[in-house]
Scaffold this active site. Structure first.
Site, PDB file in Angstrom:
ATOM      1  N   HIS A 223       0.809  -1.220   0.000  1.00 17.33           N
ATOM      2  CA  HIS A 223       0.000   0.000   0.000  1.00 17.33           C
ATOM      3  C   HIS A 223       0.841   1.268   0.000  1.00 17.33           C
ATOM      4  O   HIS A 223       0.588   2.169  -0.805  1.00 17.33           O
ATOM      5  CB  HIS A 223      -1.003   0.034   1.147  1.00 17.33           C
ATOM      6  CG  HIS A 223      -1.920   1.206   1.035  1.00 17.33           C
ATOM      7  ND1 HIS A 223      -2.955   1.251   0.114  1.00 17.33           N
ATOM      8  CD2 HIS A 223      -1.935   2.409   1.648  1.00 17.33           C
ATOM      9  CE1 HIS A 223      -3.563   2.416   0.186  1.00 17.33           C
ATOM     10  NE2 HIS A 223      -2.962   3.133   1.113  1.00 17.33           N
ATOM     11  N   TYR A 227       1.845   5.314  -2.537  1.00 19.74           N
ATOM     12  CA  TYR A 227       2.220   6.688  -2.195  1.00 19.74           C
ATOM     13  C   TYR A 227       3.658   6.998  -2.582  1.00 19.74           C
ATOM     14  O   TYR A 227       4.004   8.166  -2.807  1.00 19.74           O
ATOM     15  CB  TYR A 227       1.930   6.947  -0.716  1.00 19.74           C
ATOM     16  CG  TYR A 227       0.446   7.032  -0.517  1.00 19.74           C
ATOM     17  CD1 TYR A 227      -0.243   8.217  -0.778  1.00 19.74           C
ATOM     18  CD2 TYR A 227      -0.292   5.905  -0.189  1.00 19.74           C
ATOM     19  CE1 TYR A 227      -1.613   8.283  -0.684  1.00 19.74           C
ATOM     20  CE2 TYR A 227      -1.672   5.961  -0.094  1.00 19.74           C
ATOM     21  CZ  TYR A 227      -2.330   7.153  -0.349  1.00 19.74           C
ATOM     22  OH  TYR A 227      -3.689   7.221  -0.275  1.00 19.74           O
ATOM     23  N   HIS A 374      -8.820   0.385 -11.130  1.00 19.38           N
ATOM     24  CA  HIS A 374      -8.421   1.423 -10.180  1.00 19.38           C
ATOM     25  C   HIS A 374      -6.929   1.713 -10.272  1.00 19.38           C
ATOM     26  O   HIS A 374      -6.505   2.876 -10.321  1.00 19.38           O
ATOM     27  CB  HIS A 374      -8.786   0.970  -8.763  1.00 19.38           C
ATOM     28  CG  HIS A 374      -8.184   1.825  -7.690  1.00 19.38           C
ATOM     29  ND1 HIS A 374      -8.592   3.119  -7.454  1.00 19.38           N
ATOM     30  CD2 HIS A 374      -7.175   1.582  -6.800  1.00 19.38           C
ATOM     31  CE1 HIS A 374      -7.870   3.636  -6.455  1.00 19.38           C
ATOM     32  NE2 HIS A 374      -7.007   2.721  -6.050  1.00 19.38           N
ATOM     33  N   PHE A 375      -6.094   0.662 -10.326  1.00 22.18           N
ATOM     34  CA  PHE A 375      -4.651   0.860 -10.432  1.00 22.18           C
ATOM     35  C   PHE A 375      -4.290   1.600 -11.726  1.00 22.18           C
ATOM     36  O   PHE A 375      -3.344   2.392 -11.763  1.00 22.18           O
ATOM     37  CB  PHE A 375      -3.919  -0.482 -10.401  1.00 22.18           C
ATOM     38  CG  PHE A 375      -3.823  -1.079  -9.029  1.00 22.18           C
ATOM     39  CD1 PHE A 375      -3.668  -0.280  -7.909  1.00 22.18           C
ATOM     40  CD2 PHE A 375      -3.892  -2.453  -8.839  1.00 22.18           C
ATOM     41  CE1 PHE A 375      -3.582  -0.819  -6.636  1.00 22.18           C
ATOM     42  CE2 PHE A 375      -3.808  -3.006  -7.577  1.00 22.18           C
ATOM     43  CZ  PHE A 375      -3.649  -2.186  -6.473  1.00 22.18           C
ATOM     44  N   HIS A 376      -5.064   1.328 -12.783  1.00 24.23           N
ATOM     45  CA  HIS A 376      -4.748   2.000 -14.048  1.00 24.23           C
ATOM     46  C   HIS A 376      -5.131   3.478 -14.016  1.00 24.23           C
ATOM     47  O   HIS A 376      -4.563   4.276 -14.764  1.00 24.23           O
ATOM     48  CB  HIS A 376      -5.431   1.277 -15.217  1.00 24.23           C
ATOM     49  CG  HIS A 376      -4.687   0.047 -15.647  1.00 24.23           C
ATOM     50  ND1 HIS A 376      -4.794  -1.145 -14.982  1.00 24.23           N
ATOM     51  CD2 HIS A 376      -3.796  -0.157 -16.654  1.00 24.23           C
ATOM     52  CE1 HIS A 376      -4.015  -2.039 -15.571  1.00 24.23           C
ATOM     53  NE2 HIS A 376      -3.395  -1.467 -16.573  1.00 24.23           N
ATOM     54  N   ARG A 439     -10.078 -10.537 -11.724  1.00 23.90           N
ATOM     55  CA  ARG A 439      -8.798  -9.984 -12.131  1.00 23.90           C
ATOM     56  C   ARG A 439      -7.812 -11.143 -12.318  1.00 23.90           C
ATOM     57  O   ARG A 439      -8.074 -12.263 -11.895  1.00 23.90           O
ATOM     58  CB  ARG A 439      -8.276  -9.005 -11.071  1.00 23.90           C
ATOM     59  CG  ARG A 439      -7.982  -9.637  -9.728  1.00 23.90           C
ATOM     60  CD  ARG A 439      -7.661  -8.628  -8.656  1.00 23.90           C
ATOM     61  NE  ARG A 439      -6.418  -7.913  -8.886  1.00 23.90           N
ATOM     62  CZ  ARG A 439      -5.727  -7.272  -7.936  1.00 23.90           C
ATOM     63  NH1 ARG A 439      -6.182  -7.254  -6.690  1.00 23.90           N
ATOM     64  NH2 ARG A 439      -4.612  -6.646  -8.215  1.00 23.90           N
ATOM     65  N   ARG A 440      -6.693 -10.850 -12.963  1.00 29.44           N
ATOM     66  CA  ARG A 440      -5.600 -11.823 -13.140  1.00 29.44           C
ATOM     67  C   ARG A 440      -6.037 -13.044 -13.942  1.00 29.44           C
ATOM     68  O   ARG A 440      -5.452 -14.124 -13.800  1.00 29.44           O
ATOM     69  CB  ARG A 440      -5.050 -12.312 -11.792  1.00 29.44           C
ATOM     70  CG  ARG A 440      -4.648 -11.250 -10.799  1.00 29.44           C
ATOM     71  CD  ARG A 440      -3.979 -11.915  -9.594  1.00 29.44           C
ATOM     72  NE  ARG A 440      -3.594 -10.982  -8.558  1.00 29.44           N
ATOM     73  CZ  ARG A 440      -4.280 -10.782  -7.442  1.00 29.44           C
ATOM     74  NH1 ARG A 440      -5.415 -11.431  -7.239  1.00 29.44           N
ATOM     75  NH2 ARG A 440      -3.861  -9.929  -6.530  1.00 29.44           N
TER      76      ARG A 440
END
Length: 550
Positions: A223, A227, A374-376, A439-440
């Site tokens: 996580h 950041y 979301h990550f993209h 996912r994956r």
């Protein structure tokens, strides 16, 4: 006061550029793997030459999530420290090169394991999936190399502090040090699991490892990694963008405080990635979810600061009305336009993050392709567009060239292409995730159930988006190559914003790193000590918890 006309030393520039070159090579290779993934998921493409889907997935995640970001960030931070805290000494530069070559060699080892089909363990490399030992050894070298560079930065910063007692450090240098403190503390988790668990296991020295502990140590790192990606983007937003638009930094102290809060609230929160896992008491999950939500505070502070800067600039140019300032911003300058589009997209990205961290809402989207979408939006759009914007002035500054009007126009087009491509791909991922698409997973694993058939239009939309994004990658590589090797010789500014005259004086307590690091350590101990003791106490004898999660 720092001389704004000071150029980064040529030897320091070579160190920074070496990192940036590796970052963009990783973008090409990882982006190609990403394109092939989306084509496979569309159901209209079969991989040639025995290439495995999960092999591509691992290449894509490792090269873009770890290699591209880490190399670019460290290159940017070295340049920023050289610019604002003085030229690096020969010793610091030597350690920088040691760190670079350790990271590069480690990347080569890890990549070789993946490309030879010995490490299709995905970006998260969860056990019981096992990779070849060179995969883990390579990752360890990347982390150790980054530590060497980080400690070199700390020594350089400490030298500036010693020469300037009682003064607030340059804001960009302060943020660089905060970013590396975050990285060093966070990577202790992944280093521990790789060195103590995965390497002995993959070498056959032990038969089993404790899966729950390995996942917990990974997410202790996983996580704050987000950041680590975001803080250098925030550095550009706070310090660089005001100078580019011709405005002023709204508040030096607010910027420093936001970075301190990001440090405090982004590390001890890994359990919110493990909300569905057994073996962790609900009370500890709840505590870390609360800490996760606290990170919204510095995020909103950043949004407030940036839009205050924009509005003050627009008003100074005669803007009137509620949003009149919006028209006064330099939309034709790619150095501004790319990061600004990243800022805008961070609004829905942040909303998605709140959903992911919420215990009840997380149950709806957990392990679906929503999370990938979301990550993209976060790292692949907000962060990367800001990094591209940084590259448009940093690379010509370091190489002694200038960005021509033609390249600036191409950079504007590249940003638009990227946003369109990501709109297709990420939106399709989010919608498919709400319908339960995992996912994956490759298309061939979905079967022909009625639910799987619902996902097909979204998989095709992802392929369209991936293709558009690959065009964006080609464009950015053309621009980077031009700025590094072919653009006309000249002087390009390293833009460092000045603080608004009416801003409050920066409290020196914000410079007390012993205090803040002490509080971070205390929060980590509170959040993790008892859960770790319980994991060890309740691990099944002999299996060490391994069989529980098979």
């Amino acid at each position: 006061m720092m001389n704004q006309d000071t150029k980064v030393n040529s030897l320091d520039a070579k160190l920074s550029m070496a990192h940036i070159y590796v970052a963009f090579i990783a973008l090409v290779l990882g982006g190609t793997a990403g394109l092939l993934q989306t084509l496979v998921r569309s159901g209209q493409f079969i991989l040639p030459a025995g290439i495995g889907y999960y092999q591509l997935l691992t290449v894509h995640g490792v090269l873009l999530g770890l290699v591209l970001t880490t190399f670019f960030i460290i290159g940017f931070l070295f340049a920023g420290l050289s610019k604002t805290s003085g030229t690096l000494s020969n010793r610091i530069r030597f350690y920088g090169w040691v760190g670079f070559w350790l990271m590069t060699f480690g990347t080569a080892l890890t990549a070789s394991a993946i490309l030879t089909g010995k490490a299709s363990v995905l970006y998260t490399f969860y056990a019981p999936l096992m990779a070849h030992p060179t995969f883990y050894i390579g990752l360890a070298l990347v982390v150790v190399g980054s530590w060497v560079s980080g400690f070199a930065m700390f020594i350089h910063f400490a030298k500036w502090k010693k020469l300037n007692p009682g003064q607030a450090s340059p804001l960009l240098s302060y943020m660089a040090i905060a970013t590396m403190i975050l990285w060093l503390i966070a990577t202790l988790g992944v280093a521990a699991t790789v060195l103590i668990q995965y390497i002995p296991w993959s070498l056959g020295l032990v038969d089993t490892i404790d899966v729950l502990i390995s996942r917990t140590l990974f997410w202790y790192f996983g996580h704050p990694l987000v950041y680590f990606w975001l803080l250098p983007a925030y550095m550009a937003w706070y310090v660089i963008i005001p100078k580019i638009i011709g405005g002023k930094i709204f508040s030096d102290s607010l910027a420093r405080l936001s970075f301190v809060l990001f440090l405090l609230f982004s590390i001890p929160v890994g359990f919110h990635h493990q909300l569905t896992e057994p073996g962790i008491a609900p009370s500890w999950k709840y505590l870390q979810v609360v800490l996760t939500f606290l990170v919204i505070i510095p995020s909103l502070m950043t949004a407030f600061s940036m839009f205050a800067t924009f509005e003050m600039y627009g008003r100074s140019k005669g803007a009137t009305g509620l949003f009149g300032w919006f028209r006064k911003l330099p939309w034709g300058d790619a150095r501004f336009f790319a990061p600004f589009m990243g800022m805008l997209i961070f609004i829905p990205a942040g909303a998605g993050g709140i959903i992911n961290a919420s215990h009840q809402l997380n149950q709806v989207v957990h392990n679906t392709i929503w999370v990938t979408g979301h990550f993209h939006l976060t790292v692949a759009t907000t962060v990367l567009l800001t990094f591209f914007g940084i590259a448009y002035w940093l690379i010509p500054h370091l190489t002694g060239r200038i960005m021509t009007k033609a390249m600036n126009k191409l950079a504007i087009v590249q940003t638009i292409v990227w946003v369109i491509g990501m709109t297709f791909m990420s939106s399709a991922m989010h919608f498919a995730g709400l319908l339960g698409a995992p996912r994956r997973s490759a298309f061939s694993t979905y079967g022909d159930s009625a639910q799987a058939l619902e996902w097909i239009p979204y998989q095709i939309a992802q392929a369209i988006g991936g293709t558009i994004l690959f065009i964006g990658i080609i464009l950015i590589i053309v621009i980077v190559a031009n700025l590094a090797f072919f653009a006309p010789k000249g002087e390009t500014e390293f833009p460092i914003g000045e603080v608004e005259e009416a801003a409050e004086k920066t409290p020196m307590i914000l410079e007390n790193w012993k205090l803040w690091v002490g509080i971070i350590i205390a929060l980590i101990l509170v959040a993790y000590t008892v859960p770790f003791i319980e994991m060890i106490q309740h691990a099944p004898p002999g299996s060490k918890g391994f069989s529980n999660l098979l």
